[in-house]
Design an enzyme around this catalytic site. Structure first.
Site, PDB file in Angstrom:
ATOM      1  N   LYS A 170      -9.483  -5.990  11.036  1.00  0.00           N
ATOM      2  CA  LYS A 170      -8.460  -5.242  11.777  1.00  0.00           C
ATOM      3  C   LYS A 170      -8.305  -5.784  13.199  1.00  0.00           C
ATOM      4  O   LYS A 170      -7.191  -5.831  13.730  1.00  0.00           O
ATOM      5  CB  LYS A 170      -8.824  -3.751  11.808  1.00  0.00           C
ATOM      6  CG  LYS A 170      -8.788  -3.071  10.438  1.00  0.00           C
ATOM      7  CD  LYS A 170      -7.408  -3.101   9.827  1.00  0.00           C
ATOM      8  CE  LYS A 170      -7.285  -2.215   8.592  1.00  0.00           C
ATOM      9  NZ  LYS A 170      -5.949  -2.240   7.989  1.00  0.00           N
ATOM     10  N   TYR A 226     -14.544  -4.659   7.964  1.00  0.00           N
ATOM     11  CA  TYR A 226     -13.269  -3.960   8.207  1.00  0.00           C
ATOM     12  C   TYR A 226     -12.840  -4.104   9.670  1.00  0.00           C
ATOM     13  O   TYR A 226     -11.687  -4.427   9.972  1.00  0.00           O
ATOM     14  CB  TYR A 226     -13.468  -2.493   7.830  1.00  0.00           C
ATOM     15  CG  TYR A 226     -12.262  -1.598   7.952  1.00  0.00           C
ATOM     16  CD1 TYR A 226     -11.313  -1.538   6.936  1.00  0.00           C
ATOM     17  CD2 TYR A 226     -12.087  -0.772   9.069  1.00  0.00           C
ATOM     18  CE1 TYR A 226     -10.216  -0.690   7.039  1.00  0.00           C
ATOM     19  CE2 TYR A 226     -10.997   0.081   9.167  1.00  0.00           C
ATOM     20  CZ  TYR A 226     -10.071   0.117   8.144  1.00  0.00           C
ATOM     21  OH  TYR A 226      -8.985   0.955   8.253  1.00  0.00           O
ATOM     22  N   SER A 253      -6.392  -0.719  12.869  1.00  0.00           N
ATOM     23  CA  SER A 253      -7.258   0.463  12.895  1.00  0.00           C
ATOM     24  C   SER A 253      -7.953   0.534  14.249  1.00  0.00           C
ATOM     25  O   SER A 253      -8.250  -0.495  14.868  1.00  0.00           O
ATOM     26  CB  SER A 253      -8.334   0.366  11.806  1.00  0.00           C
ATOM     27  OG  SER A 253      -9.320   1.355  12.006  1.00  0.00           O
ATOM     28  N   GLY A 296       0.832  -1.212   0.000  1.00  0.00           N
ATOM     29  CA  GLY A 296       0.000   0.000   0.000  1.00  0.00           C
ATOM     30  C   GLY A 296       0.860   1.252   0.000  1.00  0.00           C
ATOM     31  O   GLY A 296       0.509   2.270   0.603  1.00  0.00           O
TER      32      GLY A 296
HETATM   33  P1  NAI Z   1      -5.430   4.616   1.030  1.00  0.00           P
HETATM   34  O1  NAI Z   1      -6.729   4.142   0.498  1.00  0.00           O
HETATM   35  O2  NAI Z   1      -5.059   6.053   0.872  1.00  0.00           O
HETATM   36  O3  NAI Z   1      -4.237   3.731   0.416  1.00  0.00           O
HETATM   37  C1  NAI Z   1      -4.335   2.348   0.416  1.00  0.00           C
HETATM   38  C2  NAI Z   1      -3.123   1.742  -0.223  1.00  0.00           C
HETATM   39  O4  NAI Z   1      -3.333   0.328  -0.238  1.00  0.00           O
HETATM   40  C3  NAI Z   1      -2.912   2.180  -1.649  1.00  0.00           C
HETATM   41  O5  NAI Z   1      -1.517   2.225  -1.905  1.00  0.00           O
HETATM   42  C4  NAI Z   1      -3.544   1.053  -2.443  1.00  0.00           C
HETATM   43  O6  NAI Z   1      -2.968   0.866  -3.735  1.00  0.00           O
HETATM   44  C5  NAI Z   1      -3.202  -0.138  -1.560  1.00  0.00           C
HETATM   45  N1  NAI Z   1      -4.116  -1.242  -1.797  1.00  0.00           N
HETATM   46  C6  NAI Z   1      -5.444  -1.303  -1.521  1.00  0.00           C
HETATM   47  N2  NAI Z   1      -5.941  -2.476  -1.939  1.00  0.00           N
HETATM   48  C7  NAI Z   1      -4.918  -3.162  -2.481  1.00  0.00           C
HETATM   49  C8  NAI Z   1      -4.805  -4.421  -3.108  1.00  0.00           C
HETATM   50  N3  NAI Z   1      -5.855  -5.224  -3.292  1.00  0.00           N
HETATM   51  N4  NAI Z   1      -3.596  -4.809  -3.569  1.00  0.00           N
HETATM   52  C9  NAI Z   1      -2.522  -4.008  -3.431  1.00  0.00           C
HETATM   53  N5  NAI Z   1      -2.559  -2.816  -2.845  1.00  0.00           N
HETATM   54  C10 NAI Z   1      -3.746  -2.385  -2.393  1.00  0.00           C
HETATM   55  O7  NAI Z   1      -5.412   4.166   2.543  1.00  0.00           O
HETATM   56  P2  NAI Z   1      -4.714   4.812   3.833  1.00  0.00           P
HETATM   57  O8  NAI Z   1      -5.676   5.739   4.463  1.00  0.00           O
HETATM   58  O9  NAI Z   1      -3.351   5.284   3.490  1.00  0.00           O
HETATM   59  O10 NAI Z   1      -4.654   3.527   4.778  1.00  0.00           O
HETATM   60  C11 NAI Z   1      -3.509   2.709   4.904  1.00  0.00           C
HETATM   61  C12 NAI Z   1      -3.788   1.685   5.967  1.00  0.00           C
HETATM   62  O11 NAI Z   1      -4.131   2.338   7.192  1.00  0.00           O
HETATM   63  C13 NAI Z   1      -4.955   0.751   5.648  1.00  0.00           C
HETATM   64  O12 NAI Z   1      -4.681  -0.548   6.096  1.00  0.00           O
HETATM   65  C14 NAI Z   1      -6.091   1.346   6.430  1.00  0.00           C
HETATM   66  O13 NAI Z   1      -7.067   0.381   6.736  1.00  0.00           O
HETATM   67  C15 NAI Z   1      -5.363   1.846   7.661  1.00  0.00           C
HETATM   68  N6  NAI Z   1      -6.082   2.891   8.384  1.00  0.00           N
HETATM   69  C16 NAI Z   1      -6.304   4.114   7.825  1.00  0.00           C
HETATM   70  C17 NAI Z   1      -6.962   5.083   8.543  1.00  0.00           C
HETATM   71  C18 NAI Z   1      -7.223   6.440   8.005  1.00  0.00           C
HETATM   72  O14 NAI Z   1      -7.837   7.243   8.725  1.00  0.00           O
HETATM   73  N7  NAI Z   1      -6.779   6.785   6.810  1.00  0.00           N
HETATM   74  C19 NAI Z   1      -7.472   4.823   9.899  1.00  0.00           C
HETATM   75  C20 NAI Z   1      -7.176   3.504  10.394  1.00  0.00           C
HETATM   76  C21 NAI Z   1      -6.498   2.587   9.655  1.00  0.00           C
END
Ligand code: NAI
Length: 237
Positions: A149, A145, A132, A3
């Site tokens: 998590k 989700y 999360s 990611g």
């Molecule tokens: P985002 O949606 O901005 O980025 C997600 C990343 O994961 C991207 O690089 C995307 O390409 C990659 N990704 C998603 N599905 C994929 C797949 N099937 N195969 C390969 N890559 C994949 O998400 P964000 O906000 O940066 O979140 C990152 C992590 O933090 C996640 O695990 C999310 O659940 C967790 N998180 C985020 C929060 C937030 O407030 N943004 C809060 C709590 C947890």
């Protein structure tokens, strides 16, 4: 690390590279990864990119093996990629439940399993899984989700117990509300409603999470394993 093309993953990748690690960037889109890799190299770091859809767990496990064989080692694994497919439980389809469990939980398990062999050989490893706050408190509309998590805590504590004797640590970082594309979808009104319940009175920034991950990956965190570190501005305290 997975990611890595944007949001929290991008910030973690930049920080780990800044700390002197060669960073292997994995996400679905090659284009996004190349932009992050270019940022890393422009600031004197070292990175490589691999596009992989983690929904294909076999492909992800093979990629982890391929990367560790190529480099002869795998010091740090950060499972950060995650998706949401929100909806109230009574209306949530099996497909939406399975899709989130697959990317947010099963891919983490297969990635960890593939990483353990090279880490055991080296008698060193740092596994950091991004959870999360939803997995701790639950969250209406996120049965899939929150379940995935929450399960990361059980998985990571188990790996900590199985692998501690080999100096492999495994921890979870559980973010609260962080400003990324994922939370952009919430809209300004909901974000304003959330703010009063955050003691630090701001949403988190990807760098807030990256700093904690970098600490867990560093020598300073060598005696820290099997923990869930909540980084949420005090939201859950
Ligand atoms: P985002 O949606 O901005 O980025 C997600 C990343 O994961 C991207 O690089 C995307 O390409 C990659 N990704 C998603 N599905 C994929 C797949 N099937 N195969 C390969 N890559 C994949 O998400 P964000 O906000 O940066 O979140 C990152 C992590 O933090 C996640 O695990 C999310 O659940 C967790 N998180 C985020 C929060 C937030 O407030 N943004 C809060 C709590 C947890």
């Amino acid at each position: 690390m997975t990611g890595a093309s944007r949001g929290i993953g991008r910030a973690i990748a930049l920080k780990l590279a800044q700390d002197g690690n060669h960073v292997v960037l994995v996400a679905r889109s090659q284009g996004g990864l190349e932009t992050v890799a270019a940022e890393i190299t422009a600031s004197g770091g070292s990175a490589e990119c691999h596009a992989c859809d983690l929904a294909d767990c076999t492909a992800y496990a093979a990629l982890v093996e391929q990367i560790s064989e190529k480099h002869g080692r795998l010091d740090i694994l950060v499972n950060n990629a995650g998706i949401t497919k929100d909806g109230l439980a009574m209306r949530m389809s099996d497909e939406d439940f399975d899709a989130v469990i697959n990317v947010n939980l099963k891919s983490v398990f297969v990635g960890c399993r593939a990483a353990l062999r090279p880490m055991m050989r080296a008698r060193f490893g740092r596994i950091i899984n991004i959870g999360s706050i939803s997995g701790i408190t639950g969250n209406a509309g996120q049965a899939n989700y929150a379940a995935a998590k929450a399960a990361l805590a059980g998985l990571s504590k188990t790996l900590a117990k199985e692998m501690g004797a080999k100096s492999i640590t495994c921890n979870v970082v559980a973010p609260g509300f962080i400003e990324t594309d994922m939370t952009e979808a919430l809209g300004e009104k909901i974000k304003e409603q959330i703010l009063p319940s955050i003691p630090l009175r701001r949403l988190g920034k990807p760098d807030d999470i990256a700093a904690t991950v970098a600490f867990l990956a560093s020598d300073s965190a060598g005696y820290l394993t099997g923990q869930v570190i909540v980084v949420d501005g005090g939201l859950s305290c």
